[in-house]
Write a protein that holds these residues in place. Sequence first.
Motif, PDB file in Angstrom:
ATOM      1  N   ILE A   1       4.147  -7.640   7.616  1.00  0.00           N
ATOM      2  CA  ILE A   1       3.705  -6.961   6.265  1.00  0.00           C
ATOM      3  C   ILE A   1       3.309  -8.087   5.352  1.00  0.00           C
ATOM      4  CG2 ILE A   1       6.116  -6.943   5.240  1.00  0.00           C
ATOM      5  CD1 ILE A   1       3.526  -3.924   5.279  1.00  0.00           C
ATOM      6  N   PHE A   2       2.711  -7.736   4.260  1.00  0.00           N
ATOM      7  CA  PHE A   2       2.170  -8.782   3.025  1.00  0.00           C
ATOM      8  C   PHE A   2       3.240  -9.327   2.667  1.00  0.00           C
ATOM      9  CE2 PHE A   2       1.115  -9.807  -1.133  1.00  0.00           C
ATOM     10  CZ  PHE A   2       0.110 -10.836  -0.942  1.00  0.00           C
ATOM     11  N   SER A   3       4.259  -8.842   2.153  1.00  0.00           N
ATOM     12  CA  SER A   3       5.424  -9.489   1.375  1.00  0.00           C
ATOM     13  C   SER A   3       5.834 -10.728   2.420  1.00  0.00           C
ATOM     14  CB  SER A   3       6.530  -8.653   1.264  1.00  0.00           C
ATOM     15  OG  SER A   3       7.003  -8.012   2.222  1.00  0.00           O
ATOM     16  N   LYS A   4       5.876 -10.400   3.790  1.00  0.00           N
ATOM     17  CA  LYS A   4       6.466 -11.502   4.568  1.00  0.00           C
ATOM     18  C   LYS A   4       5.417 -12.534   5.046  1.00  0.00           C
ATOM     19  CE  LYS A   4       9.196 -11.924   8.983  1.00  0.00           C
ATOM     20  NZ  LYS A   4       9.633 -11.254   9.966  1.00  0.00           N
ATOM     21  N   LYS A   5       4.417 -12.237   4.836  1.00  0.00           N
ATOM     22  CA  LYS A   5       3.091 -13.404   5.042  1.00  0.00           C
ATOM     23  C   LYS A   5       3.267 -14.263   3.784  1.00  0.00           C
ATOM     24  CE  LYS A   5      -0.534 -11.071   7.900  1.00  0.00           C
ATOM     25  NZ  LYS A   5      -1.703 -10.782   8.035  1.00  0.00           N
ATOM     26  N   LYS A   6       3.631 -13.494   2.747  1.00  0.00           N
ATOM     27  CA  LYS A   6       3.668 -14.375   1.500  1.00  0.00           C
ATOM     28  C   LYS A   6       4.607 -15.406   1.408  1.00  0.00           C
ATOM     29  CE  LYS A   6       4.235 -12.529  -2.784  1.00  0.00           C
ATOM     30  NZ  LYS A   6       4.209 -11.990  -3.829  1.00  0.00           N
TER      31      LYS A   6
ATOM     32  N   GLU B   1       2.066  -8.150  -5.167  1.00  0.00           N
ATOM     33  CA  GLU B   1       3.449  -7.673  -4.616  1.00  0.00           C
ATOM     34  C   GLU B   1       3.129  -6.941  -3.334  1.00  0.00           C
ATOM     35  OE1 GLU B   1       6.781  -8.902  -5.477  1.00  0.00           O
ATOM     36  OE2 GLU B   1       5.705  -9.931  -7.121  1.00  0.00           O
ATOM     37  N   ASN B   2       2.200  -6.196  -3.359  1.00  0.00           N
ATOM     38  CA  ASN B   2       1.685  -5.438  -2.330  1.00  0.00           C
ATOM     39  C   ASN B   2       0.263  -5.808  -1.899  1.00  0.00           C
ATOM     40  OD1 ASN B   2       4.224  -3.813  -1.933  1.00  0.00           O
ATOM     41  ND2 ASN B   2       3.569  -3.092  -3.995  1.00  0.00           N
ATOM     42  N   TRP B   3      -0.099  -5.278  -0.597  1.00  0.00           N
ATOM     43  CA  TRP B   3      -1.556  -5.630  -0.422  1.00  0.00           C
ATOM     44  C   TRP B   3      -2.202  -4.135   0.017  1.00  0.00           C
ATOM     45  CZ3 TRP B   3      -4.729  -9.115  -1.443  1.00  0.00           C
ATOM     46  CH2 TRP B   3      -5.938  -9.156  -0.923  1.00  0.00           C
ATOM     47  N   THR B   4      -2.926  -3.550  -0.901  1.00  0.00           N
ATOM     48  CA  THR B   4      -3.359  -2.219  -0.740  1.00  0.00           C
ATOM     49  C   THR B   4      -4.896  -2.110  -1.343  1.00  0.00           C
ATOM     50  OG1 THR B   4      -2.884  -1.406  -3.073  1.00  0.00           O
ATOM     51  CG2 THR B   4      -1.077  -1.056  -1.700  1.00  0.00           C
ATOM     52  N   ASN B   5      -5.349  -1.047  -1.389  1.00  0.00           N
ATOM     53  CA  ASN B   5      -6.800  -0.964  -1.859  1.00  0.00           C
ATOM     54  C   ASN B   5      -6.828  -1.468  -3.305  1.00  0.00           C
ATOM     55  OD1 ASN B   5      -9.435  -0.186  -0.743  1.00  0.00           O
ATOM     56  ND2 ASN B   5      -9.622   1.541  -2.172  1.00  0.00           N
ATOM     57  N   ASP B   6      -5.983  -1.277  -4.060  1.00  0.00           N
ATOM     58  CA  ASP B   6      -6.061  -1.930  -5.553  1.00  0.00           C
ATOM     59  C   ASP B   6      -5.972  -3.349  -5.572  1.00  0.00           C
ATOM     60  OD1 ASP B   6      -6.118   0.540  -6.425  1.00  0.00           O
ATOM     61  OD2 ASP B   6      -3.749   0.594  -6.830  1.00  0.00           O
ATOM     62  N   GLU B   7      -5.321  -3.971  -4.625  1.00  0.00           N
ATOM     63  CA  GLU B   7      -5.137  -5.444  -4.540  1.00  0.00           C
ATOM     64  C   GLU B   7      -6.536  -5.965  -4.013  1.00  0.00           C
ATOM     65  OE1 GLU B   7      -1.194  -4.173  -5.282  1.00  0.00           O
ATOM     66  OE2 GLU B   7      -2.639  -3.721  -3.843  1.00  0.00           O
ATOM     67  N   MET B   8      -7.055  -5.522  -3.237  1.00  0.00           N
ATOM     68  CA  MET B   8      -8.294  -5.714  -2.582  1.00  0.00           C
ATOM     69  C   MET B   8      -9.703  -5.710  -3.734  1.00  0.00           C
ATOM     70  SD  MET B   8      -8.255  -4.413   1.527  1.00  0.00           S
ATOM     71  CE  MET B   8      -6.596  -3.791   2.094  1.00  0.00           C
ATOM     72  N   ASN B   9      -9.518  -4.609  -4.135  1.00  0.00           N
ATOM     73  CA  ASN B   9     -10.485  -4.533  -5.257  1.00  0.00           C
ATOM     74  C   ASN B   9     -10.326  -5.617  -6.410  1.00  0.00           C
ATOM     75  OD1 ASN B   9     -11.527  -2.251  -4.340  1.00  0.00           O
ATOM     76  ND2 ASN B   9     -10.155  -0.953  -5.372  1.00  0.00           N
ATOM     77  N   ALA B  10      -9.040  -6.121  -6.764  1.00  0.00           N
ATOM     78  CA  ALA B  10      -8.696  -7.100  -7.864  1.00  0.00           C
ATOM     79  C   ALA B  10      -8.858  -8.589  -7.081  1.00  0.00           C
ATOM     80  CB  ALA B  10      -7.083  -7.184  -8.178  1.00  0.00           C
ATOM     81  N   ARG B  11      -9.130  -8.627  -5.919  1.00  0.00           N
ATOM     82  CA  ARG B  11      -9.406  -9.875  -5.450  1.00  0.00           C
ATOM     83  C   ARG B  11     -10.962  -9.860  -5.177  1.00  0.00           C
ATOM     84  NH1 ARG B  11      -9.379 -12.542   0.140  1.00  0.00           N
ATOM     85  NH2 ARG B  11      -8.801 -14.809  -0.078  1.00  0.00           N
TER      86      ARG B  11
END
Length: 691
Positions: free
Chosen positions: A514-519, A540-550
């Motif tokens: 999961i994203f938090s563990k990868k980080k 903190e998470n990796w969802t559609n919102d974070e992908m949009n921000a990136r």
Amino acid sequence: MDGHARLLIEFLDGAKNRFIIPVYQRNYDWSTKQCKQLFDDLLQIISKNRKTHFFGSIVSTRGKHSSKSDFLIIDGQQRITTISILYIAIINLLKGEYVKSENESLSDEIEQTFIIDKFRKDERKLRLKPIKDDCISFDKLVLNDDNEFIKDSNITTNYYYFYNRILKEHVSVDALYDAISRLEIIDIFVDDDENPQLIFESLNSTGLDLTEADKIRNFILMGLEPTIQEEFYEKYWHKIEKLTFYTVSDFIRHYLTLKQKKIPNINAVYFTFKNYVLEKFSENITDGYEKILSDMLKYAQIYNKIAGAKIENTNISNILRRLNRIDVSVAYPFLLAHFARMNEKNISETESLNSLSCIESFVFRRILCPGYPTNSLNKIFCTLDSDVMKIKGENDSYDSVLIYILEHKTGSAGFPNDEEFIQAIQKRDVYHMQKKNKEYLFDRLENTDSVERVNVVEMMENQQLTVEHIMPQTLSEQWKKALGENWKEIYEARLHTLPNLTLTGYNSKYQNYIFSKKKECEKGFRESNLNVNKQLLEFENWTNDEMNARFDSIKNLALKLWAYPQTTFVPRVSVVDEVTLEDADDLTGRKIIAFSYGNSDIHKTKQWVDMFTSVAQQLFSEDYAPMFKLANTENFADIQFSKEEKNSDWFKLAPDLYLYKATSTASKLRVLNRIFEEYRKDKSELVFQLE
């Protein structure tokens, strides 16, 4: 010309015979693959006690004003040189007492019969004289000082192969020497009054494995006096070979494209070059050879700087290095012309830097955005420099005109705008892009224009860095829950897109974490020193919102790295845009002013219908059968047979055969595409000049 079968040793033997590889011949390029085949054949001769084994043909002649015992090798230098290398390996093994012979004088016998003429008055007493660097490598073998051997030479490599193979096989050198003595050749001697060049071309047409550059070197040097051959080879050709990193065929293709404004077929560079020289220098061909060699040397020096990214301006060199990384060799004709102008002080460093920055953006945007075929670049760069100079005024900057021209290209030749580029950043499957393009992309994103660089390309090539899917390719239940109820749509839309991809040296450690563990895991994103991973620490998470921000972050960076350049240039004259049938998409509304097909003259016209009927008529006159076949094809009504005279909407190709012409521009192009396919013609040969 006299030819007959004889044993190779009979050809090579002779008290004073010397075998000279003329400078117009290619370098020695047999690899261990060919040497292995030869050695295997010799073992077969020994094991099966064959009387003879055919070893190919050798074509020779006597040089003008040279000794009667000097033979110029027109064809067969690879065979003669390889046998000589094998002889030297046997001699050196015998002298070093690594192998034994029943004949105590065998090493002296081979050396004095086939390698050395100790009575020759010349300082160099060897019977075989390869060309330039090959000659130096060959002579070092004879001297038998391993410390002096030229290690990167094919001659040395093949010597070591034979030397070690003899030791490994434990084959009797007496049996091996006897097997060599059974090799049979066709000995072809060319008399003085015959044309070696025509014989050379005839041999090549039957399958001689020569490059286009080999044939061109022969064409230029073969007919010259030996002293002039040596002079031209040393002064020009050998330098051209080294400057172009021995990719002379590619260089000459770019050179011809630059000079003729059209791209030679890759398999017809020699004949294109030959025709170019004969047409240009028909009055004094010898002077013409030197003029063109001198001109080629000038451009080879530029080619060396382009291919090696060694321009004095560091920023320009950096762009060239990046362009070479994505293999934009189609731009070389333009770059040769561009840097020639820069050398002549007709283009400033600033103009050059702006021009190349524009080209880098133009090329990469086309790579990333769908619908832009790479073959369109051939024609664009073929004429780009001359297109700039046609409309550039005295006070106009070179870069402003170049930007104007590229930004006004249309259809498949177009410059993707910001909207298209942003869409591609968001949606393009980057993970499955070509390896070189992917390496280039991540290198730019990681390093931007910083001088403190991470060697991303080399590390990706060595698998030290790999592309990591942040949202993994296989989703666990935990990942699906984290993505939310629309996880499937997000997964399918964004898995391989740039916002979901990054670089890591620890891909295997991350698995499907999961994203938090990868980080936060050991060697995770938090411990990464890569710039492309720094933004990930904000999430903190990796969802559609974070992908949009990136995506927003990458988009802003990409629009700076591959900017759509601005220009204030306005042409003072009507600008002619050239588009080929191959690149023409929708030209509706575009005004045609001329067209050309193949090698025919440019035809001026203001009507698409005139072009349409003229090209169809020309093709029909070349061969009527494909047009008849189209007329008989179901679901193709644009060409028809008719006993009755058709109305003015139809063009009469021949009695009873009509072409429908009352159609839109797009339909005419569609029909021409179909006709060219039926004729198996190159669509790039039909060029439209548009206003």
